[in-house]
Design a protein around this motif. Sequence first.
Motif, mmCIF file in Angstrom:
data_model
loop_
_atom_site.group_PDB
_atom_site.id
_atom_site.type_symbol
_atom_site.label_atom_id
_atom_site.label_comp_id
_atom_site.label_asym_id
_atom_site.label_seq_id
_atom_site.Cartn_x
_atom_site.Cartn_y
_atom_site.Cartn_z
ATOM 1 N N PHE A 46 -5.368 39.374 -25.228
ATOM 2 C CA PHE A 46 -4.668 37.585 -24.225
ATOM 3 C C PHE A 46 -3.661 37.119 -25.904
ATOM 4 C CE2 PHE A 46 -8.580 36.276 -21.733
ATOM 5 C CZ PHE A 46 -8.205 37.730 -21.060
ATOM 6 N N GLY A 47 -3.106 36.727 -24.638
ATOM 7 C CA GLY A 47 -1.228 36.120 -25.918
ATOM 8 C C GLY A 47 -1.092 35.932 -24.360
ATOM 9 N N PRO A 48 0.247 37.412 -24.306
ATOM 10 C CA PRO A 48 0.919 36.695 -22.935
ATOM 11 C C PRO A 48 0.527 36.575 -22.254
ATOM 12 C CG PRO A 48 0.367 39.398 -23.315
ATOM 13 C CD PRO A 48 -0.244 38.655 -24.431
ATOM 14 N N SER A 49 1.656 36.187 -20.958
ATOM 15 C CA SER A 49 0.403 36.355 -19.388
ATOM 16 C C SER A 49 -0.231 37.363 -19.034
ATOM 17 C CB SER A 49 1.253 35.243 -18.501
ATOM 18 O OG SER A 49 2.617 36.890 -18.680
ATOM 19 N N GLU A 50 -0.934 36.903 -17.491
ATOM 20 C CA GLU A 50 -1.797 38.223 -17.085
ATOM 21 C C GLU A 50 -0.699 39.352 -17.078
ATOM 22 O OE1 GLU A 50 -1.421 35.603 -15.904
ATOM 23 O OE2 GLU A 50 -3.350 34.696 -14.898
ATOM 24 N N LYS A 107 -1.722 31.854 -19.119
ATOM 25 C CA LYS A 107 -2.077 31.909 -17.942
ATOM 26 C C LYS A 107 -0.197 31.921 -17.089
ATOM 27 C CE LYS A 107 -4.892 31.256 -14.586
ATOM 28 N NZ LYS A 107 -5.912 31.671 -14.430
ATOM 29 N N GLY A 108 -0.421 33.014 -16.283
ATOM 30 C CA GLY A 108 1.020 33.659 -15.764
ATOM 31 C C GLY A 108 0.892 32.064 -14.643
ATOM 32 N N ILE A 109 2.181 32.197 -14.473
ATOM 33 C CA ILE A 109 2.533 30.337 -12.691
ATOM 34 C C ILE A 109 1.843 31.260 -11.892
ATOM 35 C CG2 ILE A 109 4.628 32.230 -12.216
ATOM 36 C CD1 ILE A 109 4.450 27.901 -12.140
ATOM 37 N N HIS A 110 1.702 32.296 -11.251
ATOM 38 C CA HIS A 110 0.627 32.638 -10.048
ATOM 39 C C HIS A 110 -0.924 32.376 -9.731
ATOM 40 C CE1 HIS A 110 4.941 33.824 -8.788
ATOM 41 N NE2 HIS A 110 4.431 35.114 -9.604
ATOM 42 N N PRO A 136 2.617 35.058 -26.816
ATOM 43 C CA PRO A 136 2.608 34.230 -27.335
ATOM 44 C C PRO A 136 3.657 32.511 -26.918
ATOM 45 C CG PRO A 136 1.016 34.815 -28.487
ATOM 46 C CD PRO A 136 1.699 35.488 -27.892
ATOM 47 N N ASN A 137 3.238 31.623 -25.803
ATOM 48 C CA ASN A 137 4.523 31.095 -26.060
ATOM 49 C C ASN A 137 4.326 29.346 -25.502
ATOM 50 O OD1 ASN A 137 3.838 30.918 -22.927
ATOM 51 N ND2 ASN A 137 6.588 30.929 -22.650
#
Length: 222
Positions: A46-50, A107-110, A136-137
């Motif tokens: 975890f850190g970036p989106s899915e 989380k990702g946008i979708h 991460p952002n």
Amino acid sequence: MKIKAVIFDLDGTIADTLPLCIAAFKKSIEPLLGKKLSDEEIIATFGPSEEGTIRKLIPLQQEQGVKDYLYHYESLHGNCPVVFPGIQELLKILQDKGLKLAMVTGKGIHSTRLSLKQFDIVPYFEVLETGSPDGPNKVDGIRKVLERLNVKANESLYVGDAPSDIRYCKEIGIPIAAAAWAGTTNADELIPLQPDHIFYTVKDFKEWIVRILNMEQNETSN
């Protein structure tokens, strides 16, 4: 300084969605990877989106993995049908008091849009910033929200459940209310990072912020 905006995290703050995320990862990734994954192995990515997590785990099958993940995330969402008790009321109170509400999540946008729709809370959030597959952002996301809402960091409050949320908020200079009400949250990891506030129930947080807002309103009218 008067609170003008409240920025929320999603997983573990608005709802108990982390078990849903893990279940969707297992159903989508394990068949493509050809082996079982533990919860810890998944959480470690975890850190970036899915999309970024799937890229790490199955780089050669990323496109199929993302497609499968979103399918299972939506199909399993009935296991997490509603927000934490009190969240819906809290959002309405804050909105009625004229605060600007936003969300910054990793989380990702979708998947974020799927959850907000499932929980019927889309209209509450003026601005939505989601995660990046590259890492991460949240720092950039929070800064973008402050700019778009035209509020200063010290006029805002971030509500999040992760240790990283506390570190990001300290970097930006935005006060944080650490949300320790999810079963997946370990308060012992949050306390040493010295969040501005920590709350163990949504009810306690709601009562606190309503009291603060009422005090501010009284000071303004006097």
